[in-house]
Design a protein around this motif. Structure first.
Motif, PDB file in Angstrom:
ATOM      1  N   LEU A  94      -5.039   5.420   9.807  1.00 50.49           N
ATOM      2  CA  LEU A  94      -3.859   4.650  10.201  1.00 50.49           C
ATOM      3  C   LEU A  94      -3.201   5.439  11.321  1.00 50.49           C
ATOM      4  O   LEU A  94      -2.755   6.562  11.103  1.00 50.49           O
ATOM      5  CB  LEU A  94      -2.907   4.481   9.017  1.00 50.49           C
ATOM      6  N   ALA A  95      -3.183   4.876  12.523  1.00 52.57           N
ATOM      7  CA  ALA A  95      -2.778   5.647  13.690  1.00 52.57           C
ATOM      8  C   ALA A  95      -1.870   4.826  14.587  1.00 52.57           C
ATOM      9  O   ALA A  95      -1.862   3.599  14.528  1.00 52.57           O
ATOM     10  CB  ALA A  95      -4.008   6.080  14.485  1.00 52.57           C
ATOM     11  N   VAL A  96      -1.121   5.528  15.401  1.00 49.59           N
ATOM     12  CA  VAL A  96      -0.321   4.879  16.439  1.00 49.59           C
ATOM     13  C   VAL A  96      -0.903   5.299  17.777  1.00 49.59           C
ATOM     14  O   VAL A  96      -1.126   6.486  18.028  1.00 49.59           O
ATOM     15  CB  VAL A  96       1.158   5.295  16.348  1.00 49.59           C
ATOM     16  N   LYS A 109      -1.584   8.941  11.471  1.00 49.92           N
ATOM     17  CA  LYS A 109      -0.525   8.967  10.464  1.00 49.92           C
ATOM     18  C   LYS A 109      -1.080   9.204   9.071  1.00 49.92           C
ATOM     19  O   LYS A 109      -0.434   9.806   8.223  1.00 49.92           O
ATOM     20  CB  LYS A 109       0.241   7.635  10.493  1.00 49.92           C
ATOM     21  N   GLU A 110      -2.252   8.663   8.799  1.00 44.24           N
ATOM     22  CA  GLU A 110      -2.883   8.891   7.492  1.00 44.24           C
ATOM     23  C   GLU A 110      -4.379   8.714   7.669  1.00 44.24           C
ATOM     24  O   GLU A 110      -4.822   7.721   8.245  1.00 44.24           O
ATOM     25  CB  GLU A 110      -2.354   7.896   6.442  1.00 44.24           C
ATOM     26  N   TYR A 165      -4.268  -2.850  10.361  1.00 43.38           N
ATOM     27  CA  TYR A 165      -3.737  -1.552  10.789  1.00 43.38           C
ATOM     28  C   TYR A 165      -4.805  -0.447  10.822  1.00 43.38           C
ATOM     29  O   TYR A 165      -4.796   0.410  11.697  1.00 43.38           O
ATOM     30  CB  TYR A 165      -2.589  -1.111   9.874  1.00 43.38           C
ATOM     31  N   TYR A 208       5.128   4.467   8.355  1.00 42.26           N
ATOM     32  CA  TYR A 208       4.495   5.274   9.395  1.00 42.26           C
ATOM     33  C   TYR A 208       4.849   4.819  10.801  1.00 42.26           C
ATOM     34  O   TYR A 208       4.435   5.436  11.777  1.00 42.26           O
ATOM     35  CB  TYR A 208       2.973   5.190   9.266  1.00 42.26           C
ATOM     36  N   GLY A 209       5.562   3.695  10.902  1.00 42.27           N
ATOM     37  CA  GLY A 209       5.798   3.148  12.234  1.00 42.27           C
ATOM     38  C   GLY A 209       4.525   2.656  12.897  1.00 42.27           C
ATOM     39  O   GLY A 209       4.306   2.825  14.091  1.00 42.27           O
ATOM     40  N   LEU A 210       3.646   2.032  12.113  1.00 34.87           N
ATOM     41  CA  LEU A 210       2.410   1.485  12.689  1.00 34.87           C
ATOM     42  C   LEU A 210       2.734   0.220  13.485  1.00 34.87           C
ATOM     43  O   LEU A 210       3.712  -0.464  13.223  1.00 34.87           O
ATOM     44  CB  LEU A 210       1.412   1.149  11.573  1.00 34.87           C
ATOM     45  N   GLY A 258       0.214   2.756   4.007  1.00 35.44           N
ATOM     46  CA  GLY A 258      -0.763   3.713   3.513  1.00 35.44           C
ATOM     47  C   GLY A 258      -1.951   2.998   2.916  1.00 35.44           C
ATOM     48  O   GLY A 258      -1.849   1.858   2.465  1.00 35.44           O
ATOM     49  N   TYR A 259      -3.072   3.680   2.933  1.00 35.51           N
ATOM     50  CA  TYR A 259      -4.314   3.092   2.452  1.00 35.51           C
ATOM     51  C   TYR A 259      -4.294   2.953   0.935  1.00 35.51           C
ATOM     52  O   TYR A 259      -3.913   3.879   0.222  1.00 35.51           O
ATOM     53  CB  TYR A 259      -5.476   3.999   2.863  1.00 35.51           C
ATOM     54  N   LEU A 312     -14.620   3.051  -5.100  1.00 32.51           N
ATOM     55  CA  LEU A 312     -13.284   2.684  -4.644  1.00 32.51           C
ATOM     56  C   LEU A 312     -13.135   2.782  -3.130  1.00 32.51           C
ATOM     57  O   LEU A 312     -12.452   1.981  -2.511  1.00 32.51           O
ATOM     58  CB  LEU A 312     -12.232   3.562  -5.329  1.00 32.51           C
ATOM     59  N   ARG A 313     -13.773   3.777  -2.530  1.00 36.22           N
ATOM     60  CA  ARG A 313     -13.693   3.950  -1.081  1.00 36.22           C
ATOM     61  C   ARG A 313     -15.101   4.050  -0.532  1.00 36.22           C
ATOM     62  O   ARG A 313     -15.743   5.082  -0.645  1.00 36.22           O
ATOM     63  CB  ARG A 313     -12.943   5.225  -0.727  1.00 36.22           C
ATOM     64  N   GLY A 332      -7.127  -5.710   7.296  1.00 39.34           N
ATOM     65  CA  GLY A 332      -5.719  -5.486   7.000  1.00 39.34           C
ATOM     66  C   GLY A 332      -4.831  -5.348   8.220  1.00 39.34           C
ATOM     67  O   GLY A 332      -3.614  -5.321   8.101  1.00 39.34           O
ATOM     68  N   PHE A 353      -2.611  -5.659   5.381  1.00 44.81           N
ATOM     69  CA  PHE A 353      -2.339  -4.715   4.303  1.00 44.81           C
ATOM     70  C   PHE A 353      -2.574  -3.300   4.820  1.00 44.81           C
ATOM     71  O   PHE A 353      -2.923  -3.113   5.976  1.00 44.81           O
ATOM     72  CB  PHE A 353      -3.172  -5.016   3.051  1.00 44.81           C
ATOM     73  N   HIS A 354      -2.348  -2.305   3.973  1.00 47.28           N
ATOM     74  CA  HIS A 354      -2.437  -0.880   4.325  1.00 47.28           C
ATOM     75  C   HIS A 354      -1.281  -0.437   5.236  1.00 47.28           C
ATOM     76  O   HIS A 354      -1.355   0.656   5.805  1.00 47.28           O
ATOM     77  CB  HIS A 354      -3.750  -0.510   5.035  1.00 47.28           C
ATOM     78  N   LEU A 355      -0.238  -1.263   5.416  1.00 50.26           N
ATOM     79  CA  LEU A 355       0.831  -0.893   6.350  1.00 50.26           C
ATOM     80  C   LEU A 355       1.505   0.407   5.930  1.00 50.26           C
ATOM     81  O   LEU A 355       1.818   1.251   6.761  1.00 50.26           O
ATOM     82  CB  LEU A 355       1.872  -2.022   6.435  1.00 50.26           C
ATOM     83  N   THR A 381      -6.777   1.411  -2.362  1.00 52.29           N
ATOM     84  CA  THR A 381      -8.063   0.837  -2.746  1.00 52.29           C
ATOM     85  C   THR A 381      -7.804  -0.451  -3.534  1.00 52.29           C
ATOM     86  O   THR A 381      -6.695  -0.737  -3.951  1.00 52.29           O
ATOM     87  CB  THR A 381      -8.850   1.822  -3.617  1.00 52.29           C
ATOM     88  N   ALA A 407      -7.498   7.955   5.694  1.00 53.32           N
ATOM     89  CA  ALA A 407      -7.850   7.453   4.360  1.00 53.32           C
ATOM     90  C   ALA A 407      -9.152   8.068   3.864  1.00 53.32           C
ATOM     91  O   ALA A 407      -9.353   8.267   2.669  1.00 53.32           O
ATOM     92  CB  ALA A 407      -7.976   5.929   4.402  1.00 53.32           C
TER      93      ALA A 407
END
Lengths: 645, 645
Positions: free
Chosen positions: A237-239, A311-312, A268, B574-576, B7-8, A69-70, A266, B3-5, B10, A314
């Motif tokens: 996922l970062a800013v 922010k997350e 982001y 997340y404000g990405l 959150g990640y 899956l990842r 994707g 995609f993944h906006l 699968t 993965a």
């Protein structure tokens, strides 16, 4: 995409008609032609290739409980995209993946200590290197695409999960066609935990990773440098206000180490490889208690003056991986190649490990499988001599050696560490220059196969200087004559085990008396023709060797009616005509394949292997040399072709 | 593809996360926002569009027992491919379909009576008309792709088969938001035969074909010429020495009638439209007992001197179809448009029927649905006033009228029949000239919408002469600034109900003091901004109006750091940052979008509707005019945007 040859069928043409006998069920078959151990990129590329042949019984087992899956790998080289096109899913990857279009380089800012500044920006892949871009996509999705090919294939091949290889035994005295490998597997699926399954396989392929049990059973080992630098990696996922966050970027700070930034699919997600402290020799990452917070903090230090807020995360990991290589990729000892035939192979990480930063690992593994797949299929289908299988290790071990050396050099340049005790700072200028110079390596298009039973003399290389023998066939745009479709010539090559014979015509095309007309007559009608000798009785005339003609004239200047019969072969149960064998240069777009690939205007034959490597270049009238080439490793089959010819 | 906006995740990113409440089950819901009657191209295009919105309850019913397996329509115009791109499956059609690259013309051979000879050969679609080719694919596969979009959508929409519309009743006095249409359906599925289901719908759309029961319930009729020529049609696997069998070909024989030859997907199948004898007025095909053998014999006569041997006929029919049109495409009488709001619509063949030979039917039907879909969504989601729905009939009825006229003329030219009693032979020269002149029509790119509530003044057309107001936005190549990806600008437009505002920058780009910077400031911060007025609270700032900037400079000459915030909007939980709003011309390829589309170098705004039609062109500083345009039919929503802006 061709379909309806044997009658109209409704539904998705990518879903083949099922073979008469399908395996299925949750138990493994007792006997198979090929057992593949491991559902990584190598195992799935091999399984997808073999699944196309209804007459080959294949099983693929995996220790995990289901599909990945990842995934960890994500780099897909141009060359790999070309291979995906042959498997039929390049367009899916193109759509979903992140394209790496440019690479930027960042160095310490001499005017602002502690800050980085952009030092350069280059095109990632040189113009014309491939018709495909370099892209990035989670390995798990690549797996998904292979699994879909397998599901849709006539064999409807699906993996058996929850199977661990216990051991295997090879009966080296067994006759060539026997299922001489005894394999024991342990189940871990619910209700069957600990059960031992046994099966007999004609061939076993270990695609079971760096700690390969198959490799272990052969007594082979990975040799190479111990790792000497630790890197952290995270998908995040970062800013940030770092402006190149959607570019591939190589960032070298003054004091805080380096980052390799890979933008991900994707729009982001990004992957960051973060250099951690240099390790003492022999020190192991797992003793260091590094956390994801450490990684993020390191990124923030290196990114300065830019902000970075995660922010997350993965996925993340800390790794320390060296460049290691196995001596030989099959079970036959070096000194026994004359007397023994290989029955067990290893591929992918089981044979060679790379640092992830050159984006090579997954790509090289799949190329291993692509090399082995058609050879196994040809031998099992009775088309080729089993000795052909020696060429797998001969070709791929040498390629892996080169790539390992490249990978080591690249890893050292990125981290600034040199062999031995001398430690030098990374030099941004050196990094960028090296990156540019080795772009073809990273793209996977620089691979040149070493000598093997498949090597032809290169005496006629001058007839097609842009298509080097031993390298992958470099596609170019053409127009299909019968329907004027603009397309890539190389995309006629599916992963179907067939050879492609591109006949580039002379100025007289296929007119009566031309050398192309004579070649067609020889191939279709002469008892010495490799088409006649090697095509099984009843099969379509292009089932083993697929002739395609490329003319110099524009498509409107050619008369389809007047073409030799072999360029309009009749096929299938109805004897329908296949009109997709004739091509013209794309003169309107100003892209003449004869110029692009330096094809001699007198014409020539370019013979391309099922894995898309150029096997031989010959003059159009070198009928005997062409026949001799195939006779070197192919088995003579029926001379009675269907009346189709 | 983004995609993944939030959150990640699968798995396949084309499969959206399911909405909180899903319908499902084999019974219909009691109340829906939209009931679609009919699973043809119009019904499915509409359902696929609506399925994207979790807040809209949609049901689609079909009288047949399951998905179509063998469709009749097959022509897919360039414009339709552009729409498929917005739905996300253009690449699947490109791969599987047959491309119509050239069209050839055949006429009686004056030197050999009874024989045909090629009279001309032309490019099927003029250069630069669309980034997509004209292709041919079985309608059933187009259905499959829409059904897949629906299954993958957050609503997981699937049709209810085996449902026949019994009747519907409209409560014209009900308030605007009420489910004021009572519908009765009869089930035919096993175990439920004859059961009557009732449901209440806010809107009903009849996509139920030429004999539409929905149309009947509105008391509307198809008007037009009675058919006066019979044609046979067959999809056939055949062997022939006719050289253009893989080309679209218009073949006019001296005595035996005409053939329209359409090569089909898969490389072997062809469709042949065969002219049968002229019919007496009022005579009906079903009285004529024509067999498939008659059709084949007719082909053999017309093809002379070429052979033709049919091996398998996958489908055939004899038809006689006129050009017919309904006066109005909704339930509101012409004289009541000021006082009533439409609640029931018809689309596709329910409104207009075409001869199949111009390849228009399926295409026009889907464009009907594309036009209606975003309007229904905007009204149901509370973004637009219900009166907007009047524009559907106003726009599409006029377009259908034009296409019907074109189709009639084309059908007459092909069969040589003129109106009234005068019968003239087809003239190959006239045929070819007409075909060339009307290529844009056939490609579907000539459609120009008539006046409606959506019409803007065209006083600023000179700022973007290549993007005519009322016509589809003609895409062009660009480079995405943040990652240097080469792409088509028009492909940012998904079928997601959003408006695209393309801001073509002046020479000063988005520098402080520039008109683009001022526009961004207005849109993001001014209370009069349509972005602020019409975007629901809490939604992403680009959820209703999606701003994209196109600069004149090359992408390396632009600093992402210095761009206005609105061109790097922060989005999602997340404000990405969304980096896909900034574009440059593809200067390297020599394709500057400013030149290709005649964009004034002082810059301008090009506002494009959710169905890809150009709504308005304005100077960059025409803030008030932009706001006024939306105020004409949109509802003012919260002014409290998420801090994202």
């Amino acid at each position: 995409m061709q379909f309806h040859l044997n009658g109209y069928r409704t539904g998705d043409p990518a879903v083949a008609e099922p073979a008469a006998e399908l395996g299925g069920g949750d138990a493994l078959p007792e006997t198979v032609d090929v057992l593949i151990v491991g559902c990584g990129p190598a195992g799935l590329a091999l399984a997808a290739q073999l699944s196309a042949f209804p007459e080959i019984r294949t099983a693929i087992v995996e220790q995990k409980s289901g599909p990945l899956l990842r995934g960890q790998a994500d780099g897909i080289a141009c060359r790999t995209m070309e291979m995906f096109e042959a498997y039929g899913f390049a367009e899916k990857v193109l759509k979903e993946a992140c394209w790496v279009n440019e690479t930027s380089f960042w160095k310490p800012d001499e005017t602002r200590p502690g800050s980085i500044v952009r030092s350069g920006r280059i095109q990632d892949t040189e113009d014309g290197l491939s018709e495909f871009p370099h892209v990035i996509l989670n390995q798990a999705r690549v797996h998904d695409f292979f699994l879909e090919v397998m599901r849709n294939a006539p064999t409807r091949l699906v993996p058996h999960y929850d199977r661990r290889l216990v051991d295997l035994t090879i009966d080296t005295e067994a006759p060539a066609g026997a299922a001489a490998v005894d394999v024991r597997l342990e189940r871990a699926d619910a209700g069957h935990e600990g059960e031992i399954e046994t099966l007999k396989a004609r061939y076993v392929v270990g695609c079971d990773g760096a700690r390969s049990a198959v490799r272990g059973s052969l007594g082979r080992e990975l040799h190479g440098d111990s790792a000497n630098a630790a890197w952290g990696v995270m998908d995040v996922l970062a800013v940030t206000d770092f402006p190149d966050i959607r570019m591939k970027a190589l960032i070298q700070s003054e004091q805080e180490g380096s980052i390799v930034l890979i933008p991900r699919e994707g729009g982001y997600l990004v992957r960051l490889y973060v250099e951690l402290d240099k390790l003492n020799a022999g020190e192991r990452v797992r003793n260091r208690n590094i956390t994801v917070e450490d990684l993020i903090a390191a990124v923030q230090r290196i990114f300065s003056p830019y902000s970075f807020s995660a922010k997350e995360v993965a996925w993340w990991s800390v790794y320390e991986i060296g460049q290691r290589l196995t001596d030989k990729f099959d079970d036959v000892p070096e000194d026994a190649t004359e007397t023994r035939l290989p029955r067990v192979f290893i591929a992918g990480d089981a044979c060679h490990t790379h640092s992830p930063k050159a984006g090579q690992g997954m790509n090289v593994s799949m190329q291993d499988a692509f090399n082995l797949g058609w050879k196994l299929a040809a031998v099992i289908r009775g088309l080729a001599e089993p000795a052909l299988l020696h060429s797998y290790s001969a070709e791929r071990q040498a390629v892996a050696k080169e790539l390992i050396d490249f990978d080591r050099e690249w890893a050292e340049i990125l981290s600034g560490t040199k062999k031995g005790s001398e430690i030098r700072k990374p030099d941004p200028k050196v990094t960028q220059d090296y990156f540019v110079r080795h772009g073809r390596y990273t793209a996977g298009t620089a691979t040149r196969l070493p000598a093997s039973v498949l090597s032809a003399a290169d005496g006629f290389q001058h007839l097609a200087r842009g298509l080097p023998i031993g390298m992958r066939f470099h596609s170019a745009p053409v127009i299909r004559v019968a329907d004027a479709k603009p397309m890539q010539l190389g995309h006629v090559a599916a992963a179907d085990g067939r050879w492609r014979l591109y006949a580039f015509a002379g100025p007289d095309g296929a007119a009566p008396g031309s050398r192309l007309a004579a070649l067609c007559a020889f191939l279709a009608g002469d008892p010495a023709s490799p088409v006649r000798r090697h095509t099984p009785a009843g099969a379509d005339i292009d089932a083993v060797i697929d002739l395609r003609a490329v003319f110099q004239q524009g498509h409107r200047d050619l008369a389809v009616d007047a073409m030799p019969q072999l360029l309009k072969p009749v096929k299938g149960r109805y004897g329908l005509v296949d009109y997709e064998k004739m091509f013209s240069p794309d003169l309107k777009a100003g892209q003449d394949i004869f110029d692009l690939r330096s094809i001699d205007r007198e014409g020539c034959m370019v013979l391309v292997r099922p894995d898309q490597y150029v096997a031989s270049i010959l003059p159009l009238d070198a009928h005997g040399a062409l026949a001799d080439y195939f006779a070197g490793f192919m088995i003579a089959r029926s001379k009675a072709l269907a009346p189709a010819e």
